[in-house]
Motif scaffolding. Structure first.
Motif, PDB file in Angstrom:
ATOM      1  N   VAL A 124       0.870  -1.178   0.000  1.00 12.12           N
ATOM      2  CA  VAL A 124       0.000   0.000   0.000  1.00 12.12           C
ATOM      3  C   VAL A 124       0.904   1.224   0.000  1.00 12.12           C
ATOM      4  N   GLY A 125       0.948   1.914  -1.134  1.00 10.88           N
ATOM      5  CA  GLY A 125       1.761   3.110  -1.247  1.00 10.88           C
ATOM      6  C   GLY A 125       0.935   4.357  -1.003  1.00 10.88           C
ATOM      7  N   ARG A 162       5.044   8.746  -3.021  1.00 12.52           N
ATOM      8  CA  ARG A 162       6.045   8.900  -1.973  1.00 12.52           C
ATOM      9  C   ARG A 162       6.729   7.553  -1.713  1.00 12.52           C
ATOM     10  N   ASP A 163       7.871   7.619  -1.024  1.00 13.27           N
ATOM     11  CA  ASP A 163       8.494   6.378  -0.563  1.00 13.27           C
ATOM     12  C   ASP A 163       7.675   5.740   0.555  1.00 13.27           C
ATOM     13  N   TYR A 164       6.841   6.526   1.196  1.00 14.21           N
ATOM     14  CA  TYR A 164       5.988   6.073   2.295  1.00 14.21           C
ATOM     15  C   TYR A 164       5.057   4.972   1.813  1.00 14.21           C
ATOM     16  N   ARG A 165       5.253   3.778   2.345  1.00 15.66           N
ATOM     17  CA  ARG A 165       4.440   2.637   1.945  1.00 15.66           C
ATOM     18  C   ARG A 165       4.552   1.538   2.993  1.00 15.66           C
ATOM     19  N   LEU A 166       3.599   0.630   2.960  1.00 16.09           N
ATOM     20  CA  LEU A 166       3.607  -0.540   3.839  1.00 16.09           C
ATOM     21  C   LEU A 166       3.623  -1.780   2.955  1.00 16.09           C
ATOM     22  N   MET A 167       4.589  -2.670   3.208  1.00 18.90           N
ATOM     23  CA  MET A 167       4.793  -3.828   2.340  1.00 18.90           C
ATOM     24  C   MET A 167       4.755  -5.128   3.138  1.00 18.90           C
ATOM     25  N   THR A 168       4.410  -6.200   2.443  1.00 20.50           N
ATOM     26  CA  THR A 168       4.462  -7.515   3.056  1.00 20.50           C
ATOM     27  C   THR A 168       5.908  -8.006   3.102  1.00 20.50           C
ATOM     28  N   ILE A 188      12.659   0.760  -8.003  1.00 27.45           N
ATOM     29  CA  ILE A 188      12.809  -0.621  -7.522  1.00 27.45           C
ATOM     30  C   ILE A 188      11.495  -1.146  -6.986  1.00 27.45           C
ATOM     31  N   PHE A 189      10.765  -0.324  -6.231  1.00 24.72           N
ATOM     32  CA  PHE A 189       9.475  -0.753  -5.688  1.00 24.72           C
ATOM     33  C   PHE A 189       8.534  -1.204  -6.802  1.00 24.72           C
ATOM     34  N   ASN A 190       8.566  -0.499  -7.920  1.00 21.84           N
ATOM     35  CA  ASN A 190       7.690  -0.855  -9.034  1.00 21.84           C
ATOM     36  C   ASN A 190       8.270  -1.985  -9.882  1.00 21.84           C
ATOM     37  N   TRP A 191       9.595  -2.052  -9.977  1.00 19.95           N
ATOM     38  CA  TRP A 191      10.220  -3.080 -10.811  1.00 19.95           C
ATOM     39  C   TRP A 191       9.930  -4.481 -10.282  1.00 19.95           C
ATOM     40  N   VAL A 192       9.923  -4.663  -8.976  1.00 16.14           N
ATOM     41  CA  VAL A 192       9.698  -6.008  -8.431  1.00 16.14           C
ATOM     42  C   VAL A 192       8.258  -6.471  -8.624  1.00 16.14           C
ATOM     43  N   GLY A 193       7.382  -5.538  -8.976  1.00  6.75           N
ATOM     44  CA  GLY A 193       6.001  -5.927  -9.217  1.00  6.75           C
ATOM     45  C   GLY A 193       5.187  -6.002  -7.934  1.00  6.75           C
ATOM     46  N   THR A 196      -0.122  -3.598  -5.942  1.00  6.47           N
ATOM     47  CA  THR A 196       0.056  -2.350  -5.201  1.00  6.47           C
ATOM     48  C   THR A 196      -1.138  -1.430  -5.419  1.00  6.47           C
ATOM     49  N   THR A 197      -1.575  -0.800  -4.346  1.00  3.25           N
ATOM     50  CA  THR A 197      -2.598   0.234  -4.432  1.00  3.25           C
ATOM     51  C   THR A 197      -2.067   1.476  -3.731  1.00  3.25           C
TER      52      THR A 197
END
Length: 313
Positions: A124-125, A162-168, A188-193, A196-197
């Motif tokens: 969640v970005g 933003r870089d602000y996000r919560l990831m599994t 990089i956040f987008n490259w790994v797939g 994401t919302t």
């Protein structure tokens, strides 16, 4: 019980740290239902600050040894090194990246966690609805950068994200599989797939202090992003070189034909010198593009660490 790790990179942020900690703690206290089964912890990263940032970390760690942890670099290694260090040392089932100046509103954390726990998303970005409060020229260049990089790169970067996000944990582990020295986290956040919302929020002022990002630093950062995620500048250099080589052949043919037909010497030396200087400038420009890529390769091949930790708690 699951754990949420909050990664907070800092550089000369002494006035904001206590404000940040108290604000985030209040968010967790005000939402006991959402965080009932989640323990939270802080991982502050001191990026070689020369103020009292490290002392603030120490105070928080003494007062909250179970929830507040920190890393301190031996010098300033940059924002990307701070993010990389935080991701490498975070142990939580959920991992958040936040700025300490509260321009990333912690009030979004409950909704971000609920969204991840639904199982529909892995990340969640956040993104700003507008850039209110910023100088117009800075907003213009920001929009131009996103328009340019999304046109020349295969990895699409959300404008105003933003870089602000919560990831599994799974997504964080995938990011850690990318060991490159030159990093642009948004790419990089987008490259790994992964699914994401994004949550939108209004632009927030800093809680204290002033930004440490100058226009020149942001410009250099944008160049880093383009070099890291696009080969188009190299293709442009190749095209321009080929074009001028073709035009030079045409010019040679014209000079020879003119000499054979009219027998007079070729005039226009001033224009010829100007043209040579112009072509020389284009050559240096193309060499600069190639040099940027070669420089990145050089840094990667040295295999230096992204950062050096001097103190850790």
């Amino acid at each position: 019980m699951k754990t949420m790790s909050l990664i907070v990179p800092c550089y000369n942020e002494e006035p904001t740290i206590e404000i940040f900690f108290n604000t985030v703690e209040k968010v967790f206290a005000d939402h006991p239902t959402e965080f009932a089964d989640v323990h939270h912890e802080y991982l502050f990263v001191n990026d070689g600050s020369n103020d009292g940032t490290l002392n603030e970390f120490r105070k928080l760690n003494v007062a909250h040894p179970d929830t507040v942890h920190y890393l301190s670099f031996s010098r300033n290694f940059g924002k990307e090194a701070g993010l990389a260090a935080g991701l490498q040392h975070a142990t939580g089932d959920f991992v958040a990246v936040m700025d300490v100046d509260l321009q990333d509103p912690p009030e979004l954390l409950p909704k971000m966690l609920t969204t991840l726990e639904s199982g529909n998303y892995d990340c969640v970005g956040t993104m700003r609805e507008d850039r209110a409060g910023e100088p117009p020229i800075r907003s213009f260049f920001s929009r131009s950068f996103y328009a340019l990089i999304n046109r020349i790169s295969k990895v699409q970067i959300i404008p105003n994200a933003r870089d602000y996000r919560l990831m599994t944990r799974q997504m964080v582990d995938a990011i850690l599989e990318l060991p490159e020295y030159n990093r642009f986290s948004k790419g990089i956040f987008n490259w790994v797939g992964f699914r994401t919302t994004y949550l939108k929020f209004e632009n927030q002022p800093r809680s204290a202090g002033e930004t440490h990002w100058s226009f020149l630093q942001l410009f250099n950062y944008s160049i880093e992003a383009i070099v890291d995620f696009s080969e188009v500048p190299l293709k442009i250099a190749t095209f321009v070189g080929g074009l001028f080589a073709f035009l030079s052949v045409i010019g040679i043919i014209i000079v020879i034909v003119r000499k054979l037909l009219f027998g007079n010497s070729v005039g226009g030396w001033a224009s010829l010198v100007t043209l040579m200087l112009f072509i020389g400038g284009i050559q240096l420009f193309c060499l600069g593009i190639i040099g940027n890529y070669i420089g990145k390769i050089y840094l990667e091949t040295k295999h230096r660490p992204q950062y050096i930790v001097q103190e850790q708690k």
